[in-house]
Design an enzyme around this catalytic site. Structure first.
Site, short mmCIF file in Angstrom:
data_model
loop_
_atom_site.label_atom_id
_atom_site.label_comp_id
_atom_site.label_asym_id
_atom_site.label_seq_id
_atom_site.Cartn_x
_atom_site.Cartn_y
_atom_site.Cartn_z
N SER A 9 -5.26 6.65 11.23
CA SER A 9 -6.37 6.78 11.92
C SER A 9 -6.82 5.71 12.87
O SER A 9 -7.22 5.86 14.01
CB SER A 9 -7.56 7.09 10.99
N ASP A 42 0.83 -1.51 0.07
CA ASP A 42 -0.03 -0.03 -0.14
C ASP A 42 1.08 1.14 0.00
O ASP A 42 0.30 2.29 -0.53
CB ASP A 42 -0.87 -0.03 1.28
N GLY A 43 1.95 1.21 0.47
CA GLY A 43 3.03 2.53 0.58
C GLY A 43 3.37 2.60 -0.90
O GLY A 43 3.36 3.81 -1.12
N ALA A 63 -5.86 3.12 8.21
CA ALA A 63 -4.35 3.10 8.34
C ALA A 63 -4.17 3.87 9.72
O ALA A 63 -4.59 3.23 10.81
CB ALA A 63 -3.85 3.87 7.42
#
Length: 294
Positions: free
Chosen positions: A194, A77-78, A192
């Site tokens: 949050s 995802d990064g 993520a």
């Protein structure tokens, strides 16, 4: 059989050194259709020099100098977030191929690549639009890309003390957060940083942002969900006279007294999803709901 010509721009994670077999699978799935393939220069060098993979590319590109029908992001995802920060307003749909454990954004495995490429040529896929948060300041502009697909985090810089963040929504004062920081998240980023601070899971396509404090000094502070049409203004005070703004993890130092304005960006990021993709299935799997069979 003649296939229509599609053009792909390939980005990848140059730190995933043990993944050459997976990369080969992806490249061979693509080569069956003889597309036009352009590769990010740094990734191309990594594939050819370090992984000793023969890449049949039509060219390499630097920075944002590319155009394509689809962008392929190879990594987690990064890596997907980095690719999105270079696609920007080009409106090119991004395909997230995950060479490790499947992510929320990079959710196609190397073994699925044959099916995925066929689906692209057969027009059998869906494209989701994901909102971005745009950050502007009344001081120095940001050196990095100023839009976040996941989140914008305002964080203290030193270890000693908290920062004070005065938040207003559409010109109305909301609250002053005394905390280690504040995370403003899109639905995409809700699972993520949050989430790890107690923020809510927000289903993609929901037109909202959330604001969640990081280690607040008051126990009655709670996350708040706002319409994504809201304009969020943040004034930050810090004993060290500096604080950090992390835009999808790209960190910038800001001076105390800088006013930050956050709003929905004027364009979205387009994410390619397989036609049979089910969000709640992957959510349940990643959160390991139902794993406890008591």
């Amino acid at each position: 059989m003649e296939h229509r010509k599609l053009r792909f721009a390939l980005f990848g994670n140059v730190y995933q050194t043990k993944k050459s077999a997976s990369i080969q699978k992806v490249l061979s799935a693509l080569s069956e259709y003889a597309p036009e393939l352009y590769v990010d220069a740094e990734y191309y060098q990594f594939l050819t020099d370090e992984q000793h993979i023969e890449v049949k590319a039509d060219g390499v590109f630097f920075g944002n100098e590319f155009d394509a029908d689809f962008v392929i992001s190879m990594g987690g995802d990064g890596t997907f977030l980095k690719a999105a920060s270079r696609v920007r307003e080009k409106n090119i749909p991004i395909i997230g191929v995950n060479l490790g454990r499947l992510g929320f954004l990079a959710d196609i495995g190397p073994d699925d690549m044959d099916r995925c490429v066929k689906a692209l040529y057969d027009d059998d896929f869906a494209i989701e639009s994901r909102a971005l948060i745009e950050v502007s300041t009344d001081g120095e502009p940001f050196e990095t890309f100023n839009c976040a697909l996941n989140d914008v985090a305002i964080l203290k810089r030193d270890t000693a003390s908290m920062i004070s963040i005065r938040a207003s929504i559409n010109g109305q004062y909301l609250n002053t957060y005394q905390a280690d920081g504040l995370v403003v998240s899109t639905p995409t980023g809700s699972t993520a940083y949050s989430l790890s601070n107690g923020g809510p899971i927000i289903v993609p396509g929901t037109k909202v942002f959330s604001m969640t404090a990081v280690a607040p000094h008051s126990l009655n502070v709670r996350p708040i969900v706002l319409p994504d049409s809201a304009v969020i203004e943040l004034d930050v005070e810090s004993r060290s006279h500096h604080f950090l703004v992390a835009i999808d993890g790209r960190s910038e130092k800001c001076k105390e007294g800088t006013r930050l304005t956050l709003r929905r960006a004027p364009y979205d990021v387009k994410v390619v999803k397989r036609a049979e993709h089910r969000y709640f299935d992957s959510l349940r799997e990643k959160m390991m709901w139902g794993a406890d069979q008591r």
